[in-house]
Design a protein around this motif. Structure first.
Motif, PDB file in Angstrom:
ATOM      1  N   PRO A  99       0.119  -1.674  -0.119  1.00  0.00           N
ATOM      2  CA  PRO A  99       0.270   0.009  -0.063  1.00  0.00           C
ATOM      3  C   PRO A  99       0.766   0.940  -0.186  1.00  0.00           C
ATOM      4  O   PRO A  99       2.177   1.194   0.684  1.00  0.00           O
ATOM      5  CB  PRO A  99      -1.039  -0.637   1.721  1.00  0.00           C
ATOM      6  N   GLN A 100       0.448   2.857  -0.111  1.00  0.00           N
ATOM      7  CA  GLN A 100       0.532   3.281  -0.203  1.00  0.00           C
ATOM      8  C   GLN A 100       1.409   4.618   1.063  1.00  0.00           C
ATOM      9  O   GLN A 100       2.783   5.057   1.140  1.00  0.00           O
ATOM     10  CB  GLN A 100       0.535   4.239  -1.212  1.00  0.00           C
ATOM     11  N   GLN A 143       4.576 -10.901  13.425  1.00  0.00           N
ATOM     12  CA  GLN A 143       3.810 -11.004  13.513  1.00  0.00           C
ATOM     13  C   GLN A 143       3.092 -11.945  15.024  1.00  0.00           C
ATOM     14  O   GLN A 143       1.951 -11.290  15.737  1.00  0.00           O
ATOM     15  CB  GLN A 143       3.069 -12.725  12.718  1.00  0.00           C
ATOM     16  N   THR A 144       4.139 -12.326  16.122  1.00  0.00           N
ATOM     17  CA  THR A 144       3.562 -12.506  17.066  1.00  0.00           C
ATOM     18  C   THR A 144       3.840 -11.104  18.519  1.00  0.00           C
ATOM     19  O   THR A 144       3.197 -11.491  18.721  1.00  0.00           O
ATOM     20  CB  THR A 144       4.737 -13.869  17.456  1.00  0.00           C
ATOM     21  N   LEU A 145       4.651 -10.708  17.890  1.00  0.00           N
ATOM     22  CA  LEU A 145       4.873  -9.041  18.108  1.00  0.00           C
ATOM     23  C   LEU A 145       3.525  -8.375  17.725  1.00  0.00           C
ATOM     24  O   LEU A 145       2.770  -7.867  18.891  1.00  0.00           O
ATOM     25  CB  LEU A 145       5.838  -8.311  18.392  1.00  0.00           C
ATOM     26  N   ILE A 199      -4.576  -2.713   8.566  1.00  0.00           N
ATOM     27  CA  ILE A 199      -3.061  -2.845   8.608  1.00  0.00           C
ATOM     28  C   ILE A 199      -2.976  -4.812   9.428  1.00  0.00           C
ATOM     29  O   ILE A 199      -1.468  -4.939   9.023  1.00  0.00           O
ATOM     30  CB  ILE A 199      -2.707  -2.307  10.033  1.00  0.00           C
ATOM     31  N   GLY A 200      -4.321  -4.767   9.449  1.00  0.00           N
ATOM     32  CA  GLY A 200      -3.996  -6.494  10.232  1.00  0.00           C
ATOM     33  C   GLY A 200      -2.740  -7.569   9.052  1.00  0.00           C
ATOM     34  O   GLY A 200      -2.189  -7.849   9.490  1.00  0.00           O
ATOM     35  N   PRO A 201      -3.776  -7.343   7.851  1.00  0.00           N
ATOM     36  CA  PRO A 201      -2.719  -8.140   6.633  1.00  0.00           C
ATOM     37  C   PRO A 201      -1.194  -8.060   6.627  1.00  0.00           C
ATOM     38  O   PRO A 201      -0.848  -8.988   5.857  1.00  0.00           O
ATOM     39  CB  PRO A 201      -3.287  -7.843   5.628  1.00  0.00           C
TER      40      PRO A 201
END
Length: 809
Positions: A99-100, A143-145, A199-201
């Motif tokens: 994303p930009q 991803q864990t953090l 932002i999750g992805p």
């Protein structure tokens, strides 16, 4: 002016050796020319690869080669992205699938490598977070953090560091989960969920959590150029000077042995010691006439001592040079001990001359004159050197927070105390030299004006580095919650560190409001009059300070970003225009340039500026303003446009890759818009602050131009760049002179003529046409009326007149 195309920049013309820096994976693939659909010439990228490879192969310094290797890897990524179609150069989203709002790694020229600055390898502070919270990474620690900071414990931790301010945001993404934590703490759960959906992805790729710190970040109207950590890095690069160490060795080790050797031979002299009188006649007794008891033993001990010390002390080569007095005396000493018969009459004469030279210079070794001289030398040699003093300064700086500046530098710059003298070597009460003070001052927290005055801030580019520390506070002033205010300011500063992308087709850079977590914060912003007034005042002061401090330089794009940010807070609609690179110019200008030109026309109609550059400002005021639909329908409007006017004035037509033609068109744009000078003067009323300084600013431009043009350029291309920059400075000078009184203008012209007459005759002849052109315009005469006069422009499609006739340079 700059005739070479983008593919012919320095280093770009050489063809890289096959396979040297193109990875096997790239070489095995077939490149599609269709992927290069934006017209980007890959020659610049190949040139940068060539330069980096040359440095890697040829440079003697290991660290420099290491940096070159890193550059090679980055440019390889750029090259592969362009040629394989993975990167869409010129777009706001050049990397597919990213994303930009994501912060990309951008190299010289605005090319994205494809790397994400909030991604990459796991960092040390992330490993510590995993350890501190006893987290198992399951193969993806990032991803864990990210997921941990959405748990109750994680959110509580973020809210705690948000309250204390003990966090750092290096890249804007690292503030996203802090925004989520703040939203949850304020009961805005729905807004938090919507942000997480965006932002999750990217949890597996990017850091959305901050860097913990021991001290809260500072905010306020005073700034610093670099933090303590960066200053320490600079100081740690200082290494002992081999020449100084060799001098120290000569004075403390070899000089005493030299004196002992002379004393030994003087013991063998009958009569007064030999010396040279005022006429350089050799007088006095003769050596090797009498040898006291134990002399041979003491002589052997001295030679043994020399050998022993030489095994340890090898920095100074002077004792080994055969032509040196010390070396010759040791030779004769050894010769006597080997066989006294070898010291014949010729050898004795030579020893006598060597002793006379020594004594005539400094007296006998036991004399007060000689001893005092040696004491002075030892004192000087044992005095502080830069390396030792830098170790003292480092020890002092290490006591301060690394990620901030220092309010009071006195404890860092104070005289050397007894403990420091014992630990590091410099004598007690030694002062910190200017060389080190200049490095220390870079982390001093002060007002921008004082930092400029003290020479810490030396350019508009440097000013742009520190200004976000102020604009971040002003942009956050409309936020009432102090925690969210500090968080916004931190994100803003990180965002301003993003490097600009290469954009085409009049695209604009990503704005901070386009970051999803910032757009959420903007909902809680309330515009208020005090913040607007403060921003306006800051904008006025910074603009005036920039022009006063660097009157000959156009405002750099990085600084313009901050001025635009201040203008936004001030709610001033300023048509500020960026400097456009000639090698990426697409033949058109946005309406912003048209608006700036019209403000220039309004301000400068009928002035020296209009006369000198032969402008019809009335026609500029009537230039067609394009609508957004025109860009989509026509590409370039069939009506007379601002870009077309610039082409007509330059006497060329846009043709794509001809950099010289592009530069000529861009220079006419800068002339018509005054490259932001008129916009700033008109909208910020800078005349009130600068009217009494305009004459000195113009003189500063003229002296800088004269000095710069007389400096020898290393190449033809470097000369062209000099012509461009000095022509830009000349344009700024003409602008200032257009605002002074008639008497001041006449005074300037007399002063300039006198100044030029004091320069070397070659330069006088070379530059006289430019001054003559200005004199004609001041007299309201056409420059074309005198064939010896020139309008000073930087760009040309042929040989620049400053080079002189063919064959002269």
């Amino acid at each position: 002016m700059l005739e070479r195309s983008a593919s012919n920049r320095e280093g770009a013309g050489a063809s890289p050796a096959p396979g040297l820096f193109l990875s096997q994976s790239i070489m095995e693939k077939e490149y599609s020319t269709e992927s290069n659909n934006l017209g980007i010439n890959p020659g610049f990228v190949i040139g940068q690869l060539t330069k980096a490879l040359k440095t890697y192969e040829e440079h003697s310094d290991a660290k420099t080669r290491q940096r070159a290797q890193a550059k090679i890897e980055k440019w390889l990524q750029v090259f592969e992205g362009i040629m394989l179609g993975g990167n869409e150069v010129g777009s706001r989203t050049p990397v597919s699938g990213i994303p930009q709002w994501a912060t990309l790694e951008v190299v010289t020229g605005g090319f994205a490598t494809g790397n994400l600055l909030a991604g990459g390898e796991i960092r040390e502070h992330e490993l510590k977070l995993l350890s501190d919270f006893s987290l198992t990474s399951d193969g993806n620690p990032r991803q864990t953090l990210n997921q941990f900071f959405l748990t109750d414990n994680g959110v509580s931790h973020l809210q705690e560091i948000l309250a204390t301010g003990r966090f750092e945001v290096e890249v804007p993404e690292e503030g996203a989960l802090l925004v989520v934590a703040w939203l949850l703490g304020q009961g805005h759960s729905q807004a938090a969920r919507e942000l997480l959906e965006v932002i999750g992805p990217y949890f597996s790729k990017l850091r959305f959590y901050p860097i913990p710190t021991d001290q809260p970040c500072r905010f306020g109207s005073r700034v610093y150029l670099q933090d303590v950590e960066s200053t320490l890095e600079n100081l740690n690069k200082i290494r002992p000077n081999p020449r100084i160490l060799a001098q120290l060795e000569a004075i403390t080790i070899w000089a005493p042995l030299y004196d002992k050797t002379v004393s030994l031979f003087l013991e063998t002299v009958e009569g007064v010691p030999p010396f040279l009188n005022e006429d350089q006649a050799l007088l006095g007794g003769w050596p090797c006439q009498t040898f006291p008891t134990g002399w041979e033993e003491r002589a052997q001990n001295l030679l043994d001592e020399y050998v022993e010390k030489r095994c340890v002390h090898q920095l100074c080569g002077k004792p080994e040079r055969k032509k040196e007095n010390f070396s010759q005396l040791r030779f004769y000493l050894q010769q006597y001990l080997d066989d006294s018969n070898l010291i014949d009459e010729r050898a004795v004469k030579r020893i006598r001359l060597l002793l006379a030279r020594y004594i005539s210079r400094r007296g006998t070794p036991d004399s007060s004159i000689c001893q005092e001289a040696r004491e002075r030398q030892v004192s000087q040699a044992n005095g502080a050197n830069y390396f030792e003093l830098s170790r003292v300064v480092i020890s002092r700086l290490e006591k301060y927070p690394l990620k901030s500046g220092i309010e009071d530098l006195f404890p860092v710059t104070d005289l050397i105390n007894e403990q420091e003298s014992q630990q590091f070597g410099p004598p007690v009460s030694t002062m910190i030299p200017v060389f080190l003070l200049r490095k220390i001052e870079r982390c001093c927290v002060e007002s921008i004006e004082i930092l400029v005055r003290n020479g810490v801030i030396k350019s508009g580019e440097t000013l742009a580095q520190v200004l976000p520390q102020i604009t971040s506070d002003l942009r956050a002033a409309g936020i009432t919650d102090p925690q969210l205010q500090q968080l916004y300011a931190s994100i803003y500063r990180a965002f301003r560190r993003r490097r600009s992308l290469l954009l085409l087709n009049l695209e604009h850079q990503v704005q901070i409001e386009e970051l999803p977590w910032v757009s959420v914060v903007d909902q809680f912003r309330h515009d208020n009059l005090p913040s607007q007034e403060l921003a306006t005042q800051t904008l006025r002061e910074v603009s005036a300070l920039t022009l006063l401090s660097f009157p000959h330089v156009i405002i750099p794009n990085k600084l313009l970003q901050e001025l635009k940010a201040l203008a936004k807070v001030s709610q001033l609609n300023l048509p500020l225009v960026n400097e456009i690179a000639a090698d990426i110019f697409m033949g058109d200008f946005s309406n912003q340039f048209n608006k700036a030109a019209k403000q220039s026309a309004e301000m400068l109609s009928g002035t020296l500026y209009e006369l000198y550059y032969g402008i019809d400002f009335k026609s500029v005021s009537k230039i067609f303003e394009r609508q957004e639909s025109d860009y989509k329908r026509f590409g370039r409007t069939p009506k007379i446009s601002f870009a077309k006017l610039c082409e007509i004035r330059a006497g060329v037509e846009y043709g794509g890759w001809n950099v010289a033609v592009n530069g000529m068109i861009i220079e006419q744009q800068q002339i018509l818009t005054t490259q932001n000078l008129a916009v700033l003067f008109q909208n910020l009323n800078l005349m009130n602050e600068l009217k009494d300084r305009l004459l000195s600013m113009a003189r500063g431009c003229f002296t800088w131009i004269s000095t710069r043009l007389q400096q020898k350029s290393p190449s033809w291309h470097a000369s062209l760049i000099t012509f461009k920059n000095t022509a830009y400075a000349w344009r700024q000078m003409v602008f200032y002179l257009s605002l002074v009184s008639e008497n001041d203008l006449l005074f300037f012209l007399d002063w300039a003529q006198d100044y030029l007459s004091q320069q070397p005759s070659v330069f006088q002849s070379q530059f006289h046409p430019a001054l003559l052109g200005l004199q004609l315009a001041a007299s309201e005469k056409s420059i074309e009326s005198d064939r010896n006069a020139r309008r000073f422009l930087g760009w040309t499609n042929g040989r620049h007149w400053l080079f002189g006739p063919e064959g002269s340079r």
